[in-house]
Design a protein around this motif. Structure first.
Motif, short mmCIF file in Angstrom:
data_model
loop_
_atom_site.label_atom_id
_atom_site.label_comp_id
_atom_site.label_asym_id
_atom_site.label_seq_id
_atom_site.Cartn_x
_atom_site.Cartn_y
_atom_site.Cartn_z
N ALA B 181 0.85 -1.20 0.00
CA ALA B 181 0.00 0.00 0.00
C ALA B 181 0.88 1.24 0.00
O ALA B 181 1.93 1.25 0.65
CB ALA B 181 -0.92 0.00 1.22
N THR B 182 0.47 2.25 -0.76
CA THR B 182 1.19 3.52 -0.73
C THR B 182 0.34 4.55 0.00
O THR B 182 -0.87 4.62 -0.20
CB THR B 182 1.56 4.02 -2.13
N VAL B 183 0.99 5.32 0.84
CA VAL B 183 0.31 6.15 1.84
C VAL B 183 0.41 7.63 1.50
O VAL B 183 1.47 8.12 1.10
CB VAL B 183 0.93 5.89 3.23
N LEU B 184 -0.72 8.32 1.66
CA LEU B 184 -0.74 9.78 1.56
C LEU B 184 -0.87 10.37 2.96
O LEU B 184 -1.54 9.79 3.82
CB LEU B 184 -1.94 10.24 0.73
N GLU B 185 -0.27 11.51 3.15
CA GLU B 185 -0.40 12.20 4.43
C GLU B 185 -1.88 12.47 4.75
O GLU B 185 -2.68 12.69 3.85
CB GLU B 185 0.35 13.54 4.36
N GLY B 186 -2.21 12.46 6.02
CA GLY B 186 -3.54 12.91 6.41
C GLY B 186 -4.36 11.97 7.24
O GLY B 186 -5.26 12.39 7.95
N GLY B 187 -4.07 10.68 7.19
CA GLY B 187 -4.90 9.74 7.93
C GLY B 187 -4.48 9.56 9.37
O GLY B 187 -5.30 9.24 10.22
N VAL B 188 -3.20 9.73 9.63
CA VAL B 188 -2.68 9.58 11.00
C VAL B 188 -1.71 10.72 11.31
O VAL B 188 -1.18 11.37 10.41
CB VAL B 188 -1.92 8.23 11.17
N GLU B 189 -1.52 10.94 12.58
CA GLU B 189 -0.60 11.98 13.03
C GLU B 189 0.71 11.31 13.46
O GLU B 189 0.72 10.56 14.44
CB GLU B 189 -1.22 12.71 14.22
N PRO B 190 1.79 11.53 12.70
CA PRO B 190 3.05 10.89 13.11
C PRO B 190 3.46 11.31 14.51
O PRO B 190 3.33 12.48 14.88
CB PRO B 190 4.06 11.41 12.08
N ARG B 191 3.96 10.36 15.29
CA ARG B 191 4.38 10.68 16.65
C ARG B 191 5.83 11.18 16.66
O ARG B 191 6.57 10.90 15.71
CB ARG B 191 4.22 9.47 17.55
N TYR B 192 6.18 11.88 17.68
CA TYR B 192 7.58 12.29 17.86
C TYR B 192 8.29 11.24 18.69
O TYR B 192 7.69 10.65 19.59
CB TYR B 192 7.65 13.65 18.58
N PRO B 193 9.57 11.01 18.41
CA PRO B 193 10.28 10.02 19.22
C PRO B 193 10.47 10.52 20.65
O PRO B 193 10.75 11.69 20.87
CB PRO B 193 11.63 9.87 18.50
N THR B 194 10.29 9.63 21.59
CA THR B 194 10.56 9.96 22.99
C THR B 194 12.06 9.80 23.24
O THR B 194 12.77 9.21 22.42
CB THR B 194 9.80 9.01 23.93
N ILE B 195 12.52 10.29 24.38
CA ILE B 195 13.94 10.11 24.71
C ILE B 195 14.24 8.62 24.83
O ILE B 195 15.26 8.13 24.31
CB ILE B 195 14.28 10.85 26.02
N THR B 196 13.34 7.88 25.45
CA THR B 196 13.53 6.43 25.56
C THR B 196 13.60 5.80 24.18
O THR B 196 14.42 4.92 23.91
CB THR B 196 12.36 5.79 26.36
N GLY B 197 12.71 6.26 23.31
CA GLY B 197 12.68 5.72 21.95
C GLY B 197 13.99 5.97 21.23
O GLY B 197 14.52 5.10 20.53
N ARG B 198 14.51 7.17 21.41
CA ARG B 198 15.79 7.50 20.75
C ARG B 198 16.92 6.64 21.28
O ARG B 198 17.80 6.21 20.54
CB ARG B 198 16.11 8.97 20.97
N MET B 199 16.91 6.43 22.59
CA MET B 199 17.97 5.61 23.19
C MET B 199 17.90 4.18 22.66
O MET B 199 18.92 3.58 22.32
CB MET B 199 17.82 5.61 24.73
#
Lengths: 335, 257
Positions: B181-199
């Motif tokens: 599937a190819t995705v267009l912007e608009g259906g979901v809100e991308p999350r920001y990485p948390t500090i834990t996620g970055r680690m």
């Protein structure tokens, strides 16, 4: 011979498709020396509104191939490409093209993959003629239209989509009486897998037909918040147009994403675009550059949108737009 | 369990003036940052959500230079758990080349028991705007593909995808897995990485592979910038005083009757 995938709406061929037919006709009539030109034929899949065949004849199309049957009752990229491929195989087209709409680009990408040939999206010009044996170079929009790419299409058929407003749609100097050819090409089970199973109406607002709107009134950061759109919504209504917004507006959650104009939103090509409080970043310009006329309203006279527009009004959209609405109402009342 | 592969592309962050390289073969990105397109940020978000809902894993893949690991780490930081870099100079790679390389990675992984039920890509890249990689990949793999979708849900081996239709309505597709599937912007809100996620992202070993085949290329002859147009704007006035002139213009353009 050039084959054009023509999209229709309820009343006939879309304006963008008529532009593409015009583009193909101009290309076909350029002297190539080895038969790269020739007639323009159209393929219509599914709905064929009354009068479409005659209208395409007026634009120089010699034959309209109409794919009918249950397989084409619902949209699917693969099944539409199968129809286009079937016509290509019997006509041995030198080029196959469609408008650079989401549907046009999707169907052509399917066709290019099926034929194992290259594809160029959003072409705006052809520096070389379309010859059978010579390299064919197209000029197309990349980086959202901020950059042009010259691209060689060595394969035949040359597969390319035509960007909105690359040319103005113009009836042919010598119109033809187009022949209608109904056909029901065979499609595989695999082609039928990814078809639309249901369509729900768009939300009850004025943006449902944003991409095909004749007039779009835009609003950007200058709207100031969720309650800053009353004036532009009213103006869109007075002009029987649609509302389009910049990415910052949707990112801030002020308006829904389906109203977004830009590289990652809708690409619009209206007769008139009225961006209000929109500075005109590259990504937004990518979505509105095909507008025929732009009337920008902004407090910053040096904003990119203001300097690239056809007309401009310097001022706060919250003051200027209501004044325009009032003037429209006043003149209507006087009649 | 739903395993998802999401493909992203490292592209210059075009927010200001665009400059070209001296050989006119690319965008001069020395003075800009890099990102992935908004479509792909949404594809990553969808991949992470679908994998989490189905008890599976989301793998992120890119084809690009060694520096593209930066974009892979971003995706790892928001929930992807594995990453693959097909390391090469992407300039010579056309849409068909990229699709073939992704298909080769999928084939190699699946031969080793790592299957992908769903492969997500952006609808079109912010730089080349080819509109083809997802569709060509689907043909390479012999899988169904749906394009320009905003949301995807997976239930009982079927993906239900929704996106905007040609007439402004919302179209629904249902395709059996595995699918693309190819995705267009608009259906979901991308999350920001948390500090834990970055680690966590820093600790993930990125699988680096070489391209399997010589690229055919994209057919690019050269890039050009549209000629700078002198501003021809006609200023109709300032503030509310401009309203009559605007309405005159609307009448002359035939958009107001």
């Amino acid at each position: 011979m050039i084959l054009v995938l023509v999209e229709t709406d309820g009343s006939g061929a879309t304006e963008a498709s008529l532009e593409t037919v015009t583009f193909a006709r101009d290309l076909a009539t350029r002297e190539t020396g080895d038969g790269g030109g020739g007639p323009v034929r159209a393929v219509v899949v599914g709905e064929l509104p009354e009068g479409t065949v005659e209208a395409l004849g007026a634009y120089g199309v010699s034959e309209v191939h109409h794919a009918t049957g249950e397989a084409f009752s619902a949209y699917g990229g693969a099944v539409w490409a199968a129809a286009l491929q079937a016509v290509h195989q019997v006509t041995d087209s030198v080029a196959v093209t469609a408008t650079g709409s989401p549907r046009g680009n999707e169907v052509l990408a399917h066709l290019a993959a099926r034929l194992g040939v290259a594809m160029a999206a959003n072409v705006v010009g052809c520096p070389t003629p379309l010859a059978i044996s010579q390299p064919f170079v197209v000029s197309r929009q990349v980086v959202g239209g901020a950059v042009l790419e010259e691209m060689r299409l060595d394969d035949r058929p040359a597969v390319f989509s035509v960007a909105g407003h690359a040319v103005e749609s113009t009836p042919a100097a010598s119109p033809t009486t187009a022949t209608l050819r109904e056909f029901s090409p065979e499609v595989t089970e695999a082609d039928l897998v990814a078809r639309v199973v249901s369509t729900e109406p768009g939300e009850p607002d004025r943006s449902g037909s944003l991409r095909s709107a004749r007039v779009v009134v835009g609003a950007g950061r200058g709207a100031g918040g969720t309650d800053g759109f009353d004036g532009v919504v009213e103006l869109a209504g007075l002009l029987d147009g649609s509302l389009g917004v910049s990415r910052v507006v949707t990112s801030l959650g002020w308006r829904p994403h389906h109203e977004q104009v830009g590289q990652t939103g809708s690409r619009i090509s209206p007769e008139l675009y009225i961006p209000c409080g929109i500075s005109g970043a590259i990504q937004h310009w990518a979505g509105c550059a095909s507008s025929k006329t732009i009337l920008a309203i902004n407090t910053d006279a040096d904003a990119p949108m203001m300097t690239r527009a056809t007309y401009a009004v310097i001022g706060d959209m919250h003051e200027v737009v209501p004044a325009i609405n009032e003037e429209i109402r006043r003149r209507r009342d006087q009649r | 369990m739903t395993n998802v592969l999401v493909c992203v592309k490292r592209v210059p962050d075009f927010s200001g003036e665009v400059l070209l390289t001296a050989d006119a073969q690319g965008v001069d990105a020395r003075f800009v940052g890099f990102t992935v397109s908004a479509h792909e940020s949404c594809a990553v978000e969808l991949a992470v959500k679908i994998a989490a809902a189905g008890g599976g894993a989301a793998t992120v893949l890119t084809l690009g230079p060694a520096e593209a690991v930066e974009q892979l780490r971003s995706a790892l930081g928001v929930g992807c758990t594995a990453a693959v870099l097909v390391e090469t100079d992407p300039v010579g790679f056309g849409a068909a080349d990229v699709a073939r390389e992704i298909a080769a990675v999928v084939a190699a992984h699946e031969a080793a028991g790592r299957t992908y039920d769903l492969i997500l890509l952006g609808n079109d890249a912010a730089d080349t705007g080819d509109f083809q990689v997802g569709i060509r990949l689907a043909y390479e793999l012999g899988r169904p593909v749906v394009n320009g979708i905003n949301t995807v849900e997976v239930t009982d081996g079927v993906a239900t995808a929704r996106g905007a239709g040609a007439d402004g309505g919302v179209e629904t597709y249902r395709v059996p897995l595995p699918a693309v599937a190819t995705v267009l912007e608009g259906g979901v809100e991308p999350r920001y990485p948390t500090i834990t996620g970055r680690m966590k992202a820093k600790k993930v070993a990125v699988e680096v592979v070489e391209p399997r085949r010589e690229p055919v290329g994209s057919g690019r002859v050269r890039l050009t910038l549209p000629p700078a147009q002198p501003s021809l704007v006609e200023v109709l006035g300032e503030g509310t005083a401009a309203a009559p002139a605007v309405v005159d213009l609307l009448r002359s353009l035939g958009v107001l009757r």
